[in-house]
Design a protein around this motif. Structure first.
Motif, PDB file in Angstrom:
ATOM      1  N   GLU A   1      -6.017  -0.862   2.016  1.00 57.63           N
ATOM      2  CA  GLU A   1      -6.256  -0.672   3.451  1.00 57.63           C
ATOM      3  C   GLU A   1      -5.139  -1.286   4.275  1.00 57.63           C
ATOM      4  O   GLU A   1      -4.654  -0.682   5.241  1.00 57.63           O
ATOM      5  CB  GLU A   1      -7.599  -1.309   3.839  1.00 57.63           C
ATOM      6  N   ARG A   2      -4.745  -2.482   3.903  1.00 59.61           N
ATOM      7  CA  ARG A   2      -3.707  -3.181   4.660  1.00 59.61           C
ATOM      8  C   ARG A   2      -2.348  -2.504   4.519  1.00 59.61           C
ATOM      9  O   ARG A   2      -1.576  -2.431   5.476  1.00 59.61           O
ATOM     10  CB  ARG A   2      -3.632  -4.641   4.197  1.00 59.61           C
TER      11      ARG A   2
ATOM     12  N   SER B   1      10.814   3.538   4.497  1.00 64.23           N
ATOM     13  CA  SER B   1      10.685   4.993   4.355  1.00 64.23           C
ATOM     14  C   SER B   1      11.635   5.783   5.247  1.00 64.23           C
ATOM     15  O   SER B   1      11.931   6.945   4.972  1.00 64.23           O
ATOM     16  CB  SER B   1       9.245   5.422   4.683  1.00 64.23           C
ATOM     17  N   LYS B   2      12.114   5.157   6.311  1.00 65.40           N
ATOM     18  CA  LYS B   2      12.803   5.911   7.366  1.00 65.40           C
ATOM     19  C   LYS B   2      14.014   6.711   6.895  1.00 65.40           C
ATOM     20  O   LYS B   2      14.105   7.914   7.177  1.00 65.40           O
ATOM     21  CB  LYS B   2      13.161   4.981   8.529  1.00 65.40           C
ATOM     22  N   PRO B   3      14.976   6.111   6.183  1.00 68.26           N
ATOM     23  CA  PRO B   3      16.141   6.920   5.769  1.00 68.26           C
ATOM     24  C   PRO B   3      15.774   8.050   4.813  1.00 68.26           C
ATOM     25  O   PRO B   3      16.443   9.091   4.805  1.00 68.26           O
ATOM     26  CB  PRO B   3      17.073   5.905   5.105  1.00 68.26           C
ATOM     27  N   TYR B   4      14.731   7.866   4.037  1.00 74.27           N
ATOM     28  CA  TYR B   4      14.309   8.898   3.077  1.00 74.27           C
ATOM     29  C   TYR B   4      13.585  10.034   3.793  1.00 74.27           C
ATOM     30  O   TYR B   4      13.839  11.215   3.515  1.00 74.27           O
ATOM     31  CB  TYR B   4      13.446   8.265   1.987  1.00 74.27           C
TER      32      TYR B   4
ATOM     33  N   PHE C   1       3.637  -6.208   3.927  1.00 75.38           N
ATOM     34  CA  PHE C   1       4.254  -5.335   2.919  1.00 75.38           C
ATOM     35  C   PHE C   1       4.171  -3.877   3.351  1.00 75.38           C
ATOM     36  O   PHE C   1       5.116  -3.111   3.179  1.00 75.38           O
ATOM     37  CB  PHE C   1       3.572  -5.525   1.561  1.00 75.38           C
ATOM     38  N   GLY C   2       3.038  -3.486   3.938  1.00 73.36           N
ATOM     39  CA  GLY C   2       2.917  -2.129   4.469  1.00 73.36           C
ATOM     40  C   GLY C   2       3.969  -1.855   5.523  1.00 73.36           C
ATOM     41  O   GLY C   2       4.602  -0.785   5.528  1.00 73.36           O
TER      42      GLY C   2
ATOM     43  N   GLY D   1      -0.317  -0.941   7.737  1.00 74.29           N
ATOM     44  CA  GLY D   1       1.042  -1.324   8.105  1.00 74.29           C
ATOM     45  C   GLY D   1       2.043  -0.190   8.011  1.00 74.29           C
ATOM     46  O   GLY D   1       3.124  -0.259   8.610  1.00 74.29           O
ATOM     47  N   ALA D   2       1.701   0.833   7.261  1.00 73.78           N
ATOM     48  CA  ALA D   2       2.612   1.972   7.056  1.00 73.78           C
ATOM     49  C   ALA D   2       1.888   3.267   7.412  1.00 73.78           C
ATOM     50  O   ALA D   2       1.492   4.033   6.531  1.00 73.78           O
ATOM     51  CB  ALA D   2       3.083   2.005   5.604  1.00 73.78           C
ATOM     52  N   PRO D   3       1.725   3.538   8.715  1.00 72.55           N
ATOM     53  CA  PRO D   3       0.932   4.697   9.127  1.00 72.55           C
ATOM     54  C   PRO D   3       1.555   6.047   8.794  1.00 72.55           C
ATOM     55  O   PRO D   3       0.850   7.060   8.805  1.00 72.55           O
ATOM     56  CB  PRO D   3       0.807   4.511  10.644  1.00 72.55           C
TER      57      PRO D   3
END
Length: 253
Positions: free
Chosen positions: A148-149, A118-121, A110-111, A153-155
């Motif tokens: 944490e997870r 998030s990329k286009p935003y 999910f992360g 997954g979404a640094p």
């Protein structure tokens, strides 16, 4: 003084929003935070009318909540909503219980989905992050926590920290501010009533009228990148009381 925002979900049972905007403007709030129920179904004319209503009351909808599915499936519509209403920050706010992963691998996936989402935003110049509830702080079978997870997954996404939900999840908010402070770009300012009180308001309280240590927390939070501090009460029975008492308390922090 730090600008104060108000999450309009708090006022969903006290319509119309035009009256709420007037109350917020007169009480000294500078910003509001929207959610999908307000704008997801509006056409361009409706969005412009909403923006005009905010402008009339000296309010900016600086941040907004959009469901993950909407952010994934309605990218251009989401971007248009954010642009028309004047947002600078977009947050995915929640996963329904039947959509939540049950293990660390699922939360990591999910992360990764949030990272891709998030990329286009982010490319369009918006802050993009995740807003927590309590379930992200409940240990999984492998001993890890969903929060944490998700961020593993979404640094590259940020965190809208809902401090009261961190506490309700059984976690220490100061420890998490220290651990993830570099991620925090917005904060939900919400209070929890003492045990057994305010049962008709789901145990929540107006800011400064509960047991959350907001004076100390604000000292820690001002050291982060947080630029939006958003008052919220999930189920107030008196909206005027919540609006006025919360900003009065916040001014003392």
């Amino acid at each position: 003084m730090t600008k104060l925002s108000y999450q309009l979900y708090s006022a969903r049972n006290f319509q119309p929003y035009s009256v709420i905007f007037e109350k917020l403007g007169k009480s000294g709030y500078a910003e509001v935070e929207g959610f999908g129920g307000i704008y997801a179904d509006l056409d361009d004319a409706g969005l412009k009318s909403l923006r005009a209503d905010l402008d009339r009351n000296g309010l900016t909808m600086a941040s907004g909540h959009f469901s993950p599915d909407f952010l994934d499936g309605e990218v251009q519509k989401s971007l248009n909503i954010a642009k028309t209403l004047g947002m600078d920050s977009i947050y995915a706010p929640h996963l329904a219980a039947d959509q939540r992963p049950t293990d660390g691998a699922g939360w990591l996936a999910f992360g990764k989905r949030l990272q891709e989402m998030s990329k286009p935003y982010k490319d369009a110049g918006y802050e993009f992050g995740w807003h927590n509830h309590d379930f992200e702080f409940v240990k999984l079978a492998d001993g890890s926590l969903p929060i944490e997870r998700i961020f593993e997954g979404a640094p590259d996404i940020s965190w809208e920290a809902d401090i009261a939900w961190v506490i309700r999840g059984g976690a220490d908010p100061f420890a998490w501010i220290e651990k993830l402070g570099s991620r925090i770009t917005a904060v939900h300012v919400k209070d929890i009533a003492p045990a057994g009180e305010n049962k008709d308001e789901d145990g929540w309280a107006d800011v400064g009228h509960g047991k959350v240590e907001w004076a100390k927390l604000m000292t820690a939070l001002r050291a982060t990148r947080a630029k939006h501090f958003v008052v919220e009460h999930d189920n107030p029975k008196d909206i005027d009381r919540n609006i006025s008492r919360s900003i009065a308390s916040f001014k003392t922090y």
